[in-house]
Design an enzyme around this catalytic site. Structure first.
Site, PDB file in Angstrom:
ATOM      1  N   HIS A   4       3.306 -12.747  -8.602  1.00 24.47           N
ATOM      2  CA  HIS A   4       1.983 -12.172  -8.328  1.00 24.47           C
ATOM      3  C   HIS A   4       2.071 -10.964  -7.416  1.00 24.47           C
ATOM      4  CE1 HIS A   4       2.106 -13.639  -4.268  1.00 24.47           C
ATOM      5  NE2 HIS A   4       0.814 -13.591  -4.072  1.00 24.47           N
ATOM      6  N   MET A  51       0.810  -1.213   0.000  1.00 21.99           N
ATOM      7  CA  MET A  51       0.000   0.000   0.000  1.00 21.99           C
ATOM      8  C   MET A  51       0.847   1.269   0.000  1.00 21.99           C
ATOM      9  SD  MET A  51      -1.608  -0.508   3.768  1.00 21.99           S
ATOM     10  CE  MET A  51      -0.614  -0.597   5.278  1.00 21.99           C
TER      11      MET A  51
HETATM   12  P1  5GP Z   1      -1.392 -12.396  -1.919  1.00 19.42           P
HETATM   13  O1  5GP Z   1      -2.107 -12.770  -3.139  1.00 19.42           O
HETATM   14  O2  5GP Z   1      -0.262 -13.312  -1.627  1.00 19.42           O
HETATM   15  O3  5GP Z   1      -2.345 -12.271  -0.793  1.00 19.42           O
HETATM   16  O4  5GP Z   1      -0.808 -10.926  -2.149  1.00 19.42           O
HETATM   17  C1  5GP Z   1      -0.302 -10.550  -3.390  1.00 19.42           C
HETATM   18  C2  5GP Z   1       0.641  -9.400  -3.291  1.00 19.42           C
HETATM   19  O5  5GP Z   1      -0.068  -8.177  -3.149  1.00 19.42           O
HETATM   20  C3  5GP Z   1       1.586  -9.394  -2.098  1.00 19.42           C
HETATM   21  O6  5GP Z   1       2.682 -10.245  -2.307  1.00 19.42           O
HETATM   22  C4  5GP Z   1       1.995  -7.937  -2.011  1.00 19.42           C
HETATM   23  O7  5GP Z   1       3.170  -7.672  -2.724  1.00 19.42           O
HETATM   24  C5  5GP Z   1       0.825  -7.191  -2.656  1.00 19.42           C
HETATM   25  N1  5GP Z   1       0.091  -6.325  -1.718  1.00 19.42           N
HETATM   26  C6  5GP Z   1      -0.301  -6.599  -0.444  1.00 19.42           C
HETATM   27  N2  5GP Z   1      -0.986  -5.565   0.073  1.00 19.42           N
HETATM   28  C7  5GP Z   1      -1.041  -4.601  -0.884  1.00 19.42           C
HETATM   29  C8  5GP Z   1      -1.648  -3.300  -0.964  1.00 19.42           C
HETATM   30  O8  5GP Z   1      -2.275  -2.792  -0.040  1.00 19.42           O
HETATM   31  N3  5GP Z   1      -1.506  -2.617  -2.127  1.00 19.42           N
HETATM   32  C9  5GP Z   1      -0.827  -3.116  -3.196  1.00 19.42           C
HETATM   33  N4  5GP Z   1      -0.734  -2.397  -4.303  1.00 19.42           N
HETATM   34  N5  5GP Z   1      -0.239  -4.344  -3.149  1.00 19.42           N
HETATM   35  C10 5GP Z   1      -0.350  -5.077  -2.021  1.00 19.42           C
HETATM   36 MN    MN Z   2      -3.995 -12.671  -3.696  1.00 17.19          MN
END
Ligand code: 5GP
Ligand code: MN
Ligand code: MN
Length: 474
Positions: A397, A374
């Protein structure tokens, strides 16, 4: 303990030893390889020991330890060689994924209004633990939703038919079997559809800080300074329950199939077995649940933007799922085969020319949407020319967690994280104050390094770098 052997700047091999049937490979830079947790290496060796696995087992730049399989892992299995399907290889949040909506607004128009936008989105889109969703489903509608996915949601008035061509599988995963989804799983979903959930799921207003590849940016409709909205969520309680139910069934059935599990979390069943088919039917239903959910949230986001910026349109750029098992054609030793590709925390990254891509991206490769955190950048990439041969057509991802939630909460007090976000110009609305520390940008790995490694390897081409303006979290 097996060790990674450097092959080239971005490729590290875990050679086949012990019970491993094939080698594993980690793609990432030297710093990422050094920081790779021993648990990831152990888990890769376990996955490489499963029946019918087709090598190599792949760990992507954002790999970190998961349940059974690492997150950031791709593993393909050959049904004709006794290959298995594993619920742990898909994960608990089946078809968790990201979609990005385009706008015709510019950062200059939106930045001054970000507080108002964040408040309006936070009020309209249900989020948080146990929070009810946008609609409540009868038994009949539940089964229709589980079969129809995004198409069902569009039919109910959530979004436009054009959205479906901008989703993997055209918005509906074929072969879903709602009969294999337990009553408890359906009950958990009854009033959760169209809710964001908690943890790392987010709804983020972002702007295009930089265009890094003109051809794919033009094909995707991205331009510098443009505001976009990304939605990251999955199949909520239903997906979790499907995973739990079928993992237990696979674990019970494993000895009967002659499968010795190196780790009970790797519960799996032969693809053709009753347990394997039951799981696939239920998993595909959960994929449709996730697609329907993101479609409903899309509609809510459009309503909010329509009210704040009359006449504003938000066409869908693309929707990717990153926790799936799909039957796909891949070349094995030069011969095309149908393999069951498990992507857990990994994005499909079909490259240029792939026949089953929609027209808008067939020449440049499919959009690969990856979140950072974030407080840092996120990226849109285009599926790369070498992804097919290196990673069963997959890319990372996200940035991947650098530490668990408990450690993050200790290391990053929520109050400090909020102050830091304010300093970098990001407005946050979160249901859980404690969750803010757990989701601190510092709890994640380096997104720029992950994207750079994917590009250097040819898994994907960086199209655009996005920056957050406002983030909604559960
Ligand atoms: P996951 O699918 O493993 O739950 O998360 C995917 C990816 O989203 C994480 O590895 C992280 O890099 C990214 N991510 C997590 N929280 C946020 C967020 O609040 N904003 C954004 N842009 N990316 C996030
Ligand atoms: Mn996810
Ligand atoms: Mn998820």
């Amino acid at each position: 303990m097996a060790r990674l052997i450097p092959i080239n700047t971005f490729t590290w091999e875990l050679p086949q030893t012990g019970t491993m049937r094939v080698p594993a490979v980690f793609y990432g830079d030297k710093a990422a390889a050094k920081a790779l947790e021993a648990d990831v290496i152990r888990q890769l060796a376990n996955v490489a020991s499963l029946p019918g696995v087709v090598g190599p087992v792949v760990a992507l730049p954002d790999a970190h330890p998961g349940f059974g399989f690492p997150i950031g892992c791709v593993a393909a299995f050959d049904p004709e060689a006794g290959g298995v399907v594993s619920a742990g290889g898909v994960g608990f949040d089946i078809a968790c994924g990201v979609r990005t909506l385009l706008t015709d607004l510019s950062v200059e128009d939106v930045a001054p209004a970000r507080d108002r936008i964040a408040d309006a989105l936070f009020a309209r889109v249900p989020c948080g633990v146990g929070q009810g969703g946008a609609l409540r489903l009868s038994d009949k509608d539940m089964d229709r939703m589980l079969r129809g996915g995004g198409a069902w949601a569009v039919g109910q008035g959530y979004g436009e038919a054009a959205d479906l061509t901008r989703c993997e599988e055209g918005g509906t995963m074929a072969g879903a079997d709602p009969g294999q989804v337990s009553a408890m799983a359906k009950d958990r979903q009854r009033d959760e559809l169209g809710s964001l959930g908690s943890g790392n799921h987010y709804l983020e207003v972002q702007w295009v800080e930089d265009i890094l590849d003109r051809a794919s940016a033009d094909a995707y409709g991205l331009r510098p300074g443009q505001v976009v909205v990304s939605i990251h969520c999955g199949s909520r309680g239903l997906g979790h329950q499907v995973a739990t139910d079928h993992m237990a069934a696979m674990r019970r059935a494993a000895p009967g199939h002659g499968i010795a599990l190196p780790d009970p979390d790797l519960a799996c069943a032969p693809i053709a077995s009753a347990e394997g088919q039951a799981y696939l039917g239920a998993m595909r239903a959960a994929v449709n649940c996730a697609l329907a959910g993101r479609q409903v949230i899309t509609h809510l986001v459009r309503e909010v933007f329509g009210e704040l910026f009359p006449g504003c349109r938000l066409p869908l750029l693309f929707d990717v799922s990153h926790n799936t098992c799909k039957a796909e054609r891949h070349a094995v030793s030069g011969r095309p085969r149908t393999l069951y590709v498990h992507r857990k925390g990994a994005t499909r990254a079909y490259g240029p020319g792939q026949a089953d891509l929609p027209d808008f991206c067939r020449n440049v490769g499919q959009p690969v949407i990856i979140g950072g955190s974030m407080g840092t950048a996120s990226y849109v990439l285009a599926g790369g020319a070498r992804a097919g041969e290196l990673s069963f057509a997959s890319a990372c991802h996200g940035a991947g967690r650098a530490m668990g939630r408990k450690q993050a909460a200790k290391s990053f007090p929520s109050r400090k994280v909020l102050a830091e976000l304010e300093r970098v110009g990001v407005v946050l609305r979160a249901k859980s104050f404690k969750g803010i520390g757990e989701e601190a940008p510092g709890a994640y790995k380096d997104i720029d390094a992950a994207a750079a490694a994917a590009q250097a390897l040819g898994l994907a081409v960086k199209t655009a770098r996005l920056r957050p303006l406002a983030c909604i979290k559960g």
